[in-house]
Motif scaffolding. Sequence first.
Motif, PDB file in Angstrom:
ATOM      1  N   ASP A 226      21.552  92.083   2.104  1.00 16.17           N
ATOM      2  CA  ASP A 226      21.877  90.934   2.943  1.00 16.17           C
ATOM      3  C   ASP A 226      23.303  90.449   2.676  1.00 16.17           C
ATOM      4  O   ASP A 226      24.047  90.127   3.611  1.00 16.17           O
ATOM      5  CB  ASP A 226      20.881  89.808   2.683  1.00 16.17           C
ATOM      6  N   ASN A 227      23.703  90.416   1.418  1.00 16.56           N
ATOM      7  CA  ASN A 227      25.078  90.026   1.089  1.00 16.56           C
ATOM      8  C   ASN A 227      26.076  90.994   1.704  1.00 16.56           C
ATOM      9  O   ASN A 227      27.119  90.587   2.238  1.00 16.56           O
ATOM     10  CB  ASN A 227      25.257  89.970  -0.429  1.00 16.56           C
ATOM     11  N   ALA A 228      25.767  92.283   1.615  1.00 11.48           N
ATOM     12  CA  ALA A 228      26.667  93.292   2.177  1.00 11.48           C
ATOM     13  C   ALA A 228      26.762  93.173   3.692  1.00 11.48           C
ATOM     14  O   ALA A 228      27.839  93.290   4.278  1.00 11.48           O
ATOM     15  CB  ALA A 228      26.188  94.691   1.783  1.00 11.48           C
ATOM     16  N   ARG A 229      25.620  92.932   4.332  1.00 11.13           N
ATOM     17  CA  ARG A 229      25.636  92.784   5.794  1.00 11.13           C
ATOM     18  C   ARG A 229      26.454  91.558   6.207  1.00 11.13           C
ATOM     19  O   ARG A 229      27.235  91.613   7.167  1.00 11.13           O
ATOM     20  CB  ARG A 229      24.216  92.650   6.335  1.00 11.13           C
ATOM     21  N   ARG A 230      26.294  90.453   5.487  1.00  9.17           N
ATOM     22  CA  ARG A 230      27.047  89.250   5.810  1.00  9.17           C
ATOM     23  C   ARG A 230      28.546  89.492   5.652  1.00  9.17           C
ATOM     24  O   ARG A 230      29.350  89.069   6.487  1.00  9.17           O
ATOM     25  CB  ARG A 230      26.611  88.090   4.905  1.00  9.17           C
ATOM     26  N   TYR A 231      28.902  90.159   4.573  1.00  6.74           N
ATOM     27  CA  TYR A 231      30.318  90.437   4.340  1.00  6.74           C
ATOM     28  C   TYR A 231      30.884  91.351   5.430  1.00  6.74           C
ATOM     29  O   TYR A 231      31.984  91.114   5.948  1.00  6.74           O
ATOM     30  CB  TYR A 231      30.513  91.089   2.974  1.00  6.74           C
ATOM     31  N   GLU A 232      30.126  92.385   5.779  1.00  7.70           N
ATOM     32  CA  GLU A 232      30.610  93.302   6.809  1.00  7.70           C
ATOM     33  C   GLU A 232      30.729  92.589   8.155  1.00  7.70           C
ATOM     34  O   GLU A 232      31.657  92.862   8.928  1.00  7.70           O
ATOM     35  CB  GLU A 232      29.677  94.512   6.905  1.00  7.70           C
ATOM     36  N   HIS A 233      29.797  91.680   8.433  1.00 11.14           N
ATOM     37  CA  HIS A 233      29.895  90.916   9.680  1.00 11.14           C
ATOM     38  C   HIS A 233      31.156  90.050   9.682  1.00 11.14           C
ATOM     39  O   HIS A 233      31.884  90.004  10.678  1.00 11.14           O
ATOM     40  CB  HIS A 233      28.657  90.037   9.843  1.00 11.14           C
ATOM     41  N   GLU A 234      31.403  89.362   8.566  1.00 14.50           N
ATOM     42  CA  GLU A 234      32.602  88.528   8.482  1.00 14.50           C
ATOM     43  C   GLU A 234      33.869  89.368   8.580  1.00 14.50           C
ATOM     44  O   GLU A 234      34.859  88.965   9.189  1.00 14.50           O
ATOM     45  CB  GLU A 234      32.582  87.733   7.176  1.00 14.50           C
ATOM     46  N   ARG A 235      33.829  90.534   7.974  1.00 11.12           N
ATOM     47  CA  ARG A 235      35.005  91.409   8.028  1.00 11.12           C
ATOM     48  C   ARG A 235      35.264  91.894   9.453  1.00 11.12           C
ATOM     49  O   ARG A 235      36.402  91.913   9.919  1.00 11.12           O
ATOM     50  CB  ARG A 235      34.828  92.599   7.087  1.00 11.12           C
ATOM     51  N   ARG A 236      34.190  92.297  10.153  1.00 10.41           N
ATOM     52  CA  ARG A 236      34.359  92.730  11.545  1.00 10.41           C
ATOM     53  C   ARG A 236      34.899  91.587  12.394  1.00 10.41           C
ATOM     54  O   ARG A 236      35.760  91.792  13.253  1.00 10.41           O
ATOM     55  CB  ARG A 236      33.028  93.216  12.116  1.00 10.41           C
ATOM     56  N   THR A 237      34.373  90.385  12.158  1.00  8.23           N
ATOM     57  CA  THR A 237      34.862  89.224  12.903  1.00  8.23           C
ATOM     58  C   THR A 237      36.337  88.994  12.633  1.00  8.23           C
ATOM     59  O   THR A 237      37.137  88.763  13.546  1.00  8.23           O
ATOM     60  CB  THR A 237      34.062  87.972  12.520  1.00  8.23           C
ATOM     61  N   ALA A 238      36.710  89.079  11.349  1.00  9.47           N
ATOM     62  CA  ALA A 238      38.102  88.858  10.974  1.00  9.47           C
ATOM     63  C   ALA A 238      39.015  89.909  11.586  1.00  9.47           C
ATOM     64  O   ALA A 238      40.097  89.590  12.102  1.00  9.47           O
ATOM     65  CB  ALA A 238      38.235  88.859   9.456  1.00  9.47           C
ATOM     66  N   LEU A 239      38.591  91.164  11.542  1.00 10.75           N
ATOM     67  CA  LEU A 239      39.409  92.227  12.113  1.00 10.75           C
ATOM     68  C   LEU A 239      39.536  92.079  13.628  1.00 10.75           C
ATOM     69  O   LEU A 239      40.591  92.361  14.197  1.00 10.75           O
ATOM     70  CB  LEU A 239      38.818  93.598  11.756  1.00 10.75           C
ATOM     71  N   ALA A 240      38.438  91.638  14.260  1.00  7.66           N
ATOM     72  CA  ALA A 240      38.501  91.420  15.707  1.00  7.66           C
ATOM     73  C   ALA A 240      39.478  90.303  16.039  1.00  7.66           C
ATOM     74  O   ALA A 240      40.257  90.392  16.994  1.00  7.66           O
ATOM     75  CB  ALA A 240      37.119  91.100  16.259  1.00  7.66           C
ATOM     76  N   ILE A 241      39.447  89.242  15.233  1.00 10.72           N
ATOM     77  CA  ILE A 241      40.381  88.133  15.456  1.00 10.72           C
ATOM     78  C   ILE A 241      41.808  88.599  15.245  1.00 10.72           C
ATOM     79  O   ILE A 241      42.696  88.344  16.054  1.00 10.72           O
ATOM     80  CB  ILE A 241      40.049  86.957  14.521  1.00 10.72           C
TER      81      ILE A 241
END
Length: 478
Positions: A226-241
């Motif tokens: 769950d921690n890894a999924r949250r981090y990957e989601h935040e990273r994808r969001t950041a990269l998209a931004i």
Amino acid sequence: MPSTPGDQLSPPGARTPTRKGTTTLRNEPHSRSDETPTAVPPPRRSAFSPAADVIGSELDLGLTGSHVVHALTPGFCDAASVYLLERWRREETTYAGADPAQIEARRLALRVGTDAPESWAGTLPVGEVLVFPRETPYARALVDGHAQLLDSVDDHTAERLAASAGEDARVGELLKTRSFLVVPLRLRGGAIGFVACSRGPDRGPFVTAEVAAVESLAARASVALDNARRYEHERRTALAIRGSLLPGTIQEVEGCRIAHGSLPAGPGSIIGGDWFDVLRRPDDRVSLIVGDAMGHGPESAVAMIQLRTAVRTLASLDIPATDLVRRLDALASDTPGASFATCIYAEWDARRGTCTLVGAGHPPPLLRGPDGRTAPVTLVGAGLPLGLGAGVYEPTVLTIDAPSLLVLYSDGLVESREADIDQEIARLARALDTAAVEPADGQDPLPALCRRLLHAPSDPASADDRTLLLAELTPTMG
């Protein structure tokens, strides 16, 4: 559709559960020791390999899954795999019914003996999404929330494996399963996937205490996943931004060539407050801007997106540069997180050979003239940061009658705890002069120069991003 040996149906004569608690034992082999659980000492931690100790040490789904299967195989079992519900992985809504007709799960990790995952890529590829019907032990484990223990591979699983095996003779060995265990991965009362373990005929079947040990491992793995999924989601969001903030495909307009780049302050810093843009204007004019909203993270990202959008909107009105920055100041005062943002705005008119600059509390641009010397531009007024409601901004108009290089940058390139900002700006100018005469080794000189400056040595204590925008200005008047 290929699957691991656990993709099986419970045999028709499956007994009712023989253990209360979290585990449902089906077709569990009888043994004297297992009928008396207290006679079987719980497995020591060494039952799992040292890989169990690093579960959760990496914020990466694939690596976390790999740590789980390496903890289990080959010391504890002959084959192990980890699956995640596809809906959970994608952060979509969960199944509407408590007992869905089927579930879709992605194979996150697999290990058979000591084989590398790549050796099974053709037969049981990691990343494959499989559909498991309601009656499979996988679906039962997820719906009931209890582990499923079986002693054979059913015909359904055998057929699927055989269909995917081709000439892979190793599948026959996988089918010789003496004991098979499916343990759900659960988090906050819901299922997110499962772990499957199998033992061949040369090893004893799983017993109650071993099932409990895998359940404990699965509970720890669920939190790590769950921690890894949250981090990957935040990273994808950041990269998209960050990707959305790039100035598009504009690299050259009449009388102006562009090179740009940004460098996060650290490996974990993807979103900062920096932004930059290049905008086409009527009559072959071009607008360039570099700005910096204070801080890092989502708040700064929202602020810089709003400021960048506002600049684009205001530029489309084709208003004077000072009016544009004045209106941007007014908007920033009403935008959370945008107060004290800084920017430097430039408008280049190649036909007239003029470059109009307006600053709002931002470091001054650099100009490298035809004599090969770089110096900071002395602005008529530095201007106050945006969002203070000052509303007083003055233009600095440069007349450029020969090709010159304009450099806009964020303060990450000139920050230092050991020198004042004027000294650092002078240092950046010298670094530009040095880098500009270095050979480009067959590369386009302007982007090569941009990369050199971005990666030039700086104060290691600096915690700010670097943003750089180079504009090669060539007047076309006359």
